[in-house]
Scaffold this motif. Structure first.
Motif, PDB file in Angstrom:
ATOM      1  N   PHE A 281      -8.485  -2.022   4.187  1.00 18.78           N
ATOM      2  CA  PHE A 281      -7.610  -2.813   3.314  1.00 18.78           C
ATOM      3  C   PHE A 281      -7.862  -2.366   1.882  1.00 18.78           C
ATOM      4  O   PHE A 281      -8.987  -2.435   1.402  1.00 18.78           O
ATOM      5  N   ARG A 282      -6.824  -1.903   1.209  1.00 21.96           N
ATOM      6  CA  ARG A 282      -6.948  -1.470  -0.179  1.00 21.96           C
ATOM      7  C   ARG A 282      -6.234  -2.461  -1.083  1.00 21.96           C
ATOM      8  O   ARG A 282      -5.045  -2.726  -0.891  1.00 21.96           O
TER       9      ARG A 282
ATOM     10  N   GLY B 134      -1.407  -7.135  -4.536  1.00 18.58           N
ATOM     11  CA  GLY B 134      -1.219  -7.081  -3.095  1.00 18.58           C
ATOM     12  C   GLY B 134      -2.296  -6.267  -2.411  1.00 18.58           C
ATOM     13  O   GLY B 134      -3.369  -6.020  -2.961  1.00 18.58           O
ATOM     14  N   ALA B 135      -1.976  -5.842  -1.181  1.00 17.41           N
ATOM     15  CA  ALA B 135      -2.911  -5.071  -0.376  1.00 17.41           C
ATOM     16  C   ALA B 135      -2.161  -4.061   0.478  1.00 17.41           C
ATOM     17  O   ALA B 135      -1.000  -4.275   0.836  1.00 17.41           O
ATOM     18  N   ILE B 136      -2.845  -2.974   0.795  1.00 14.96           N
ATOM     19  CA  ILE B 136      -2.318  -1.928   1.670  1.00 14.96           C
ATOM     20  C   ILE B 136      -3.259  -1.843   2.866  1.00 14.96           C
ATOM     21  O   ILE B 136      -4.479  -1.744   2.700  1.00 14.96           O
TER      22      ILE B 136
ATOM     23  N   LEU C 286       0.856  -0.606   6.512  1.00 15.93           N
ATOM     24  CA  LEU C 286       1.578  -1.816   6.119  1.00 15.93           C
ATOM     25  C   LEU C 286       1.139  -2.220   4.717  1.00 15.93           C
ATOM     26  O   LEU C 286      -0.008  -1.981   4.332  1.00 15.93           O
ATOM     27  N   ASP C 287       2.042  -2.840   3.970  1.00 13.67           N
ATOM     28  CA  ASP C 287       1.665  -3.354   2.657  1.00 13.67           C
ATOM     29  C   ASP C 287       2.350  -4.685   2.405  1.00 13.67           C
ATOM     30  O   ASP C 287       3.411  -4.969   2.962  1.00 13.67           O
ATOM     31  N   ALA C 288       1.704  -5.511   1.589  1.00 10.97           N
ATOM     32  CA  ALA C 288       2.241  -6.820   1.218  1.00 10.97           C
ATOM     33  C   ALA C 288       1.811  -7.116  -0.213  1.00 10.97           C
ATOM     34  O   ALA C 288       0.708  -6.736  -0.629  1.00 10.97           O
TER      35      ALA C 288
END
Length: 97
Positions: free
Chosen positions: A33-34, A56-58, A67-69
């Motif tokens: 998680f980035r 957010g996070a990648i 996935l990213d949000a």
């Protein structure tokens, strides 16, 4: 981590000059998680401006599927509160020789 700096000037179809400045920070690529953050400023010299922030996070599930949000808020002429979801799916088109 990764640091992106974007800067551009444009002359719009409405005959106005526009300047965009943006900075994106991402956590290290090898983390599962980035975290990611973005700040930008957009100035239309006809009189409007927009300031925006995103956090957010990648999530890298595989090298070929990410996935990213994120949540983004903007103030100024273009007020906004957005939730963003995305995916990146990569596939090999050609085999290396």
């Amino acid at each position: 981590g990764t640091f992106h700096w974007n800067e551009w000037f444009e002359y719009t179809r409405d005959d106005h000059a526009d300047l965009y400045t943006g900075v994106i920070l991402e956590g290290p690529h090898n983390w599962l998680f980035r975290p990611v953050a973005e700040l930008y400023y957009d100035k239309d010299f006809a009189g409007t401006s927009t300031e925006s922030a995103l956090i957010g996070a990648i999530w890298t599930l595989r090298e070929s599927f990410v996935l990213d949000a994120a949540v983004r808020g903007a103030v100024g002429e273009a007020k906004a509160l957005e939730v963003r979801l995305g995916l990146t799916w990569a596939m090999r088109m050609f085999e290396p020789r």
